[in-house]
Design a protein around this motif. Structure first.
Motif, PDB file in Angstrom:
ATOM      1  N   ASP A  56      -2.820  38.298 -25.110  1.00 41.37           N
ATOM      2  CA  ASP A  56      -3.732  37.821 -24.070  1.00 41.37           C
ATOM      3  C   ASP A  56      -3.461  38.498 -22.730  1.00 41.37           C
ATOM      4  OD1 ASP A  56      -5.868  36.132 -23.239  1.00 41.37           O
ATOM      5  OD2 ASP A  56      -4.428  34.752 -22.341  1.00 41.37           O
ATOM      6  N   ASP A  57      -2.262  39.040 -22.564  1.00 43.31           N
ATOM      7  CA  ASP A  57      -1.917  39.749 -21.329  1.00 43.31           C
ATOM      8  C   ASP A  57      -1.663  41.223 -21.616  1.00 43.31           C
ATOM      9  OD1 ASP A  57      -1.357  40.023 -18.584  1.00 43.31           O
ATOM     10  OD2 ASP A  57       0.794  39.802 -18.938  1.00 43.31           O
ATOM     11  N   ALA A  58      -2.475  41.803 -22.484  1.00 46.25           N
ATOM     12  CA  ALA A  58      -2.375  43.220 -22.819  1.00 46.25           C
ATOM     13  C   ALA A  58      -3.779  43.822 -22.794  1.00 46.25           C
ATOM     14  CB  ALA A  58      -1.747  43.391 -24.201  1.00 46.25           C
ATOM     15  N   MET A  59      -3.857  45.128 -22.843  1.00 49.67           N
ATOM     16  CA  MET A  59      -5.171  45.773 -22.878  1.00 49.67           C
ATOM     17  C   MET A  59      -5.963  45.336 -24.104  1.00 49.67           C
ATOM     18  SD  MET A  59      -4.557  49.717 -21.673  1.00 49.67           S
ATOM     19  CE  MET A  59      -6.314  50.064 -21.538  1.00 49.67           C
ATOM     20  N   ALA A  60      -5.277  45.167 -25.222  1.00 48.08           N
ATOM     21  CA  ALA A  60      -5.962  44.842 -26.474  1.00 48.08           C
ATOM     22  C   ALA A  60      -6.619  43.471 -26.432  1.00 48.08           C
ATOM     23  CB  ALA A  60      -4.974  44.915 -27.632  1.00 48.08           C
ATOM     24  N   ARG A  61      -5.985  42.520 -25.785  1.00 46.30           N
ATOM     25  CA  ARG A  61      -6.482  41.145 -25.591  1.00 46.30           C
ATOM     26  C   ARG A  61      -6.361  40.263 -26.820  1.00 46.30           C
ATOM     27  NH1 ARG A  61      -5.820  40.987 -20.354  1.00 46.30           N
ATOM     28  NH2 ARG A  61      -7.157  42.404 -19.199  1.00 46.30           N
ATOM     29  N   THR A  62      -6.684  40.752 -28.014  1.00 50.63           N
ATOM     30  CA  THR A  62      -6.699  39.891 -29.197  1.00 50.63           C
ATOM     31  C   THR A  62      -6.067  40.590 -30.398  1.00 50.63           C
ATOM     32  OG1 THR A  62      -8.831  40.666 -30.048  1.00 50.63           O
ATOM     33  CG2 THR A  62      -8.884  38.876 -28.407  1.00 50.63           C
TER      34      THR A  62
END
Length: 681
Positions: free
Chosen positions: A286-292
Motif C-alpha cells: 500500500d506504500d509502494a509504487m505497485a500499490r497492490t
C-alpha cells in the motif's frame, strides 16, 4: 560519558567514525545514553503547550535523536561488514530495545495527535512542496505504525515490533554462521580438476586467510562458489558444495531458520490484520509504487511464462553437451552453471577464463567513477590514512565539477568471514540541509575474491555488473540534494530504489566504456574488439535461467505474505509445493531459498518486496532508452534530467511523478522483455 568515543565530538577528517577508538562495550553505553537523550527530545516535542506547527513538530522531529542515529549507523554498518561475537551479542540485546524505542515514539498519543493535526490542516499551512512531502511521510509513518489504534492494539503492535526485530537479527546471524563455518578444502588434484588459475589463486588466498597456507578453499561467497560450480569437473564436489550453499539456514540445530520464518510470517500477518489489511502483502504494498499484490503478480506472471519457456530451451542445450561428454544423467542444479559455461563457449566462443584477465577490480572501479564523471561531473580522489573499520576499506573524496566537496565514498570489496554475503550500499551519514550543509558518507560493500599474493583481484562480468549496480545506489546517496533527512538519498519507495542502481549497470556494457577500462591486467592491452563483440553478443545468454531463479523468489515471497494465517507453517514443505505449483524447472533452484532469503526475513526492507528489482527493471530498461534515443549514452541534457529528477531528488516527490518528470511518460514493460531477450507473453 565524555570518554565514550561514540558520544564525543568527532574530530576525525570528514567526520568519519573514530573506528580505532571504539570498543564493542562502548556501544551498549552509547545506545542507552543516546536513546535516553532522544526520548527526552521526543517527549519535549509531544508535550509542548504551543499548537503544532511544521517547525515545532515536524522539523523538530527531523533534528531529534542525532546521537542515536550516529551510533546506530556506525554499529549496524559494522555488524554487516565486519562483525564478531561481541558485536553479535550486542546486536541481539539491542534489537528489541531499539524496536521498543521506535514504538514508544510512533505510538505516543500526544505526538501522533500533533502530526495528524498538521496533516488535517495541510492545505492552509503554506508549505513548500518538499515540506508537504515530508509531512505526508510522517503522517503515513505514524498511521502505519498503529498510532490510530486503541490502547490494547497499540500494546500488541509494540510487542510484535520488538519480537520481529529479534527474529530478523537471529535470521541474519544464523545465515552468517552457516556461511562462515563452511569451507570446502580441495586436497587433491581430483578435487581441483578443471579449475582455472584465477579460481585456484582466489582459493589459495581464502585458505591462507583461514590459516590453511598451501591449500585451496572454496567458501560460500558467490564470488567463490559460483566459479567453482562453473569450472569444476568433479561432479561429486559440485553437488556437495551446491547443497551446502542451498542449505544455509536449514540444518537442524541452533542456526535453523525455518521456525524463525514461520513465526515472522505469523506476526507480520497479525500486524496487518490489526491495521485493517487482509494480508501483510496488502499492507506492505500500500506504500509502494505497485500499490497492490495483484499489480505485482501481473508483472511477475507476464515474465514468468516466457522465462520458463526460455529456461527449458536452455536446459535442453545443456543436456546435449552433457550427453556428448558421455553424461546421460539428468541435469541437476549443481550441473547448470558447469554446462552453461560449455554452451556459452560452444555457441558464443566465449568463456570466463578469457574474460577475467580484462576485468581487473581496480579498472572496473575506475570505469564506474569515470561514468559518473561523464554523466554528472563528479571527481574522485583516493584518501589514505583515514579511519576505516578494516584495512581493506578504501576511501575516496567526491567533488563536483567546480571542486566543491560532495561527500565521501568508502569501498569495501573483498569477502571475509566477518562479513555477511551479498553486496549492498549503506551510509554512515546521510545528506541534508537542516542546519547547514551536511554531506554524506556512503559505503559500498561487496564480497569479491582476493587475488593470490601480488596478483590483482579479477572479476567475472557478473561481479563487474554488481559493482556498477551498488555504485548506482552509492550515487543516489552521494548526489542527494534535499533539506530533510526523512527524504534523503535512498529514502524512496522500495520498488523505486533499485532504479538508480539497475540503470547504472547499463553503462558497463557500453563499448566505449569496456574499450577503455577492460584492459589485460598483465599487458595493459584493451580487450580485443572480437572479444568485446562476443561479450555484447552473449549479453542475453542464460537469461531464462537468471529470470526463473529470480522470479520464483519474488512470486513465493508475495504468496507467503498474502497468507492470512501462516502460523505453524512447514517452510520446507511449503517451498517445495509452491515451486511445483509454479512449474519450476527441476534443473533450477530459487536464487535465495527461504531459509537464507535475507531480503525477506533479515528485517523488513524487501519483505513482500523482492519483486522490486523487476519493477524497477521495467523503468531502468525504459530509462536507458532515453539516452540511446539521443544517439549518445552520455547525452548531457538527458543526464541533467536524470540528476535533477532521480539521483538528487531523494523522496522529494511521488516516484511515479519523478519517473514521468525524467522520461516524459510512464515506463514501457516491453523494454524489459527486450532487454532480457524474452518474447512478449
Amino acid at each position: 560519558m565524555s570518554d565514550n568515543p561514540l558520544l564525543s565530538t568527532w574530530s576525525t577528517p570528514f567526520g568519519l567514525p573514530p573506528f580505532a577508538d571504539i570498543r564493542p562495550a562502548d556501544y551498549v553505553a552509547a545506545f542507552d545514553t543516546a536513546m535516553a537523550e532522544a526520548r527526552a527530545e521526543i517527549d519535549a516535542i509531544a508535550g509542548q503547550a504551543d499548537a503544532p506547527t511544521f517547525d515545532n513538530t515536524i522539523r523538530a522531529l527531523e533534528t531529534s535523536g542525532e546521537a542515536l542515529t550516529r551510533v546506530s549507523r556506525t554499529f549496524y554498518n559494522l555488524t554487516g561488514a565486519h562483525t564478531n561475537p561481541e558485536l553479535q551479542a550486542i546486536e541481539r540485546e539491542m534489537a528489541p530495545k531499539l524496536a521498543r524505542h521506535g514504538s514508544e515514539t510512533l505510538l505516543n498519543p500526544k505526538l501522533a495527535a500533533r502530526v495528524f493535526a498538521l496533516w488535517d490542516q495541510r492545505a492552509g499551512l503554506d508549505l513548500t512542496p518538499e515540506q508537504a512531502r515530508v509531512l505526508e511521510r510522517y503522517q503515513l509513518m505514524f498511521t502505519r505504525a498503529g498510532a490510530g489504534l486503541d490502547a490494547a492494539a497499540k500494546t500488541r503492535m509494540a510487542e510484535i515490533s520488538q519480537r520481529l526485530a529479534t527474529l530478523g537479527t537471529q535470521f541474519a546471524q544464523n545465515v552468517l554462521k552457516d556461511e562462515s563455518d563452511y569451507q570446502l578444502v580441495l586436497e587433491t588434484e581430483a578435487d581441483r580438476a578443471g579449475l582455472p588459475d584465477f579460481l585456484l589463486a582466489a582459493a589459495a588466498a581464502a585458505a591462507k586467510e583461514r590459516g590453511l597456507d598451501g591449500k585451496h578453499v572454496i567458501t560460500l561467497s558467490r564470488s567463490s562458489i559460483e566459479p567453482f560450480l562453473q569450472f569444476s569437473t568433479n561432479r561429486a564436489l559440485r553437488e556437495e558444495a551446491f547443497k551446502a550453499w542451498s542449505a544455509r539456514g536449514e540444518a537442524e540445530g541452533p542456526t535453523d531458520n525455518r521456525g524463525v520464518i514461520a513465526e515472522t510470517l505469523a506476526l507480520r500477518a497479525e500486524r496487518a490484520r490489526l491495521l485493517g489489511y487482509p494480508s501483510y502483502a496488502a499492507y506492505k504494498l500500500d506504500d509502494a509504487m505497485a500499490r497492490t499484490p495483484d499489480a505485482v503478480r501481473a508483472l511477475l506472471t507476464r515474465v514468468w511464462g516466457p522465462a520458463v519457456e526460455r529456461a527449458r530451451e536452455e536446459a535442453e542445450k545443456l543436456a546435449e553437451v552433457a550427453r556428448a561428454e558421455g553424461n546421460n544423467a539428468a541435469i541437476a542444479p549443481w550441473d547448470w552453471r558447469h554446462y552453461a559455461e560449455k554452451v556459452r563457449k560452444r555457441d558464443h566462443d566465449l568463456d570466463e577464463t578469457e574474460l577475467k584477465p580484462y576485468l581487473r577490480l581496480d579498472k572496473i572501479i575506475e570505469a564506474a567513477f569515470d561514468t559518473a564523471t561523464r554523466l554528472f561531473g563528479l571527481r574522485f580522489e583516493e584518501k589514505h590514512g583515514l579511519p576505516v573499520y578494516h584495512p581493506d576499506v578504501r576511501v575516496f573524496e567526491v567533488s563536483d565539477a567546480r571542486g566543491n566537496h560532495v561527500g565521501l565514498f568508502l569501498g569495501d570489496y573483498f569477502a571475509r568471514p566477518s562479513k555477511r554475503s551479498g553486496a549492498w550500499m549503506s551510509a554512515f551519514r546521510a545528506q541534508h540541509k537542516l542546519d547547514g550543509e551536511v554531506r554524506p558518507i556512503i559505503v559500498n560493500v561487496m564480497n569479491f575474491s582476493k587475488g593470490a599474493d601480488d596478483e590483482p583481484a579479477l572479476l567475472t562480468f557478473d561481479d563487474a555488473r554488481t559493482l556498477f549496480h551498488e555504485f548506482g545506489h552509492g550515487l543516489h546517496g552521494l548526489l542527494s540534494d534535499v533539506t530533510y533527512p526523512m527524504i534523503s538519498g535512498t529514502s524512496v519507495a522500495r520498488d523505486f530504489v533499485e532504479l538508480p542502481s539497475q540503470l547504472y549497470e547499463h553503462w558497463l556494457s557500453q563499448p566505449e566504456v569496456l574499450s577503455r577500462f577492460a584492459v589485460h591486467y598483465k599487458t595493459g592491452e584493451p580487450m580485443p574488439k572480437a572479444l568485446l563483440d562476443k561479450v555484447l553478443g552473449a549479453r542475453n545468454f542464460n537469461q531464462g535461467f537468471a529470470t526463473v531463479e529470480y522470479t520464483a523468489c519474488a512470486l513465493i515471497d508475495l504468496a507467503l505474505h498474502e497468507m492470512p494465517d501462516p502460523s505453524g507453517l512447514d517452510v520446507t514443505a511449503y517451498e517445495a509445493s509452491a515451486l511445483k505449483d509454479l512449474g519450476m524447472p527441476s534443473e533450477i533452484t530459487m536464487r535465495h531459498r527461504l531459509p537464507h532469503f535475507a531480503h525477506a526475513f533479515a528485517g523488513e526492507g524487501y519483505s513482500s518486496g523482492y519483486y522490486s528489482y523487476m519493477w524497477s527493471e521495467v523503468m531502468d530498461a525504459d530509462a536507458f532508452s532515453a539516452f540511446e534515443e539521443t544517439g549518445n549514452v552520455f547525452d548531457p541534457a538527458t543526464a541533467e534530467k536524470l540528476y535533477r529528477h532521480i539521483y538528487s531528488a531523494g523522496g522529494r516527490q511521488d516516484p511515479d511523478a519523478a519517473y514521468k518528470a525524467f522520461r516524459g511518460r510512464g515506463p514501457d514493460i516491453n523494454a524489459l522483455l527486450e532487454k532480457r531477450g524474452l518474447k512478449a507473453a
